[in-house]
Design a protein around this motif. Sequence first.
Motif, PDB file in Angstrom:
ATOM      1  N   ILE A 115       0.899  -1.285  -0.082  1.00 18.90           N
ATOM      2  CA  ILE A 115       0.097   0.100  -0.006  1.00 18.90           C
ATOM      3  C   ILE A 115       0.844   1.314  -0.011  1.00 18.90           C
ATOM      4  N   SER A 130       0.877   3.959  -3.194  1.00 14.85           N
ATOM      5  CA  SER A 130       0.833   5.524  -2.513  1.00 14.85           C
ATOM      6  C   SER A 130       2.048   6.480  -3.048  1.00 14.85           C
ATOM      7  N   THR A 148       1.696   9.436  -5.938  1.00 15.53           N
ATOM      8  CA  THR A 148       2.063  10.900  -5.557  1.00 15.53           C
ATOM      9  C   THR A 148       3.180  11.409  -6.603  1.00 15.53           C
TER      10      THR A 148
END
Length: 178
Positions: free
Chosen positions: A9, A13, A17
């Motif tokens: 995860i 992420s 980003t």
Amino acid sequence: MPDNVARIIAGASATFTASSMAISYATYRRVRPRLKVRAYFTIEVPHHLKVRVRNHGQTAVKVTKVAVQFREILYKDLYKRLRMRLPIGEYSYTYKHTWYPRLQEGAAMDIAAFGGAQWDVKLSDKNLWILAKSRRYLRVSLELPSGAVVYNRWRRKPGWLEDYAECEAPTGGQSQEP
């Protein structure tokens, strides 16, 4: 097992980003103002300096100041750097020889997106004398409200200006101050 799920995860992420930052940077590069400056002197009497500015970006721009900077040959600047024994990064170019032409009344200082402007500066005898006594190379710079400065390329000053160098300094005309 839960540790691996948290790592997956976190990695996803970080990937999202980074891609979001790349898209934002690409949008900034596309929308920013991109000015091209071109300046030239007319040979016909009365002499003029013509400055043409083109905005190739999607953002409108306002110009706050126009200046003409002078310098000597590049190897002389390099010789000064070496003589002063400064690292190249610490040597700052200071152009003490700067002339601020006075644009005609009502000159459009706002440049629309994908638009342009042209300014015509009539050169008085005093202006011609200043240009003739100046250094060998010159360029035109435009200052924007954000403090950014846009330049055209360094060019040799025209040969016909040398005729004005032998004349006495005229009085009157436009001043050299902004």
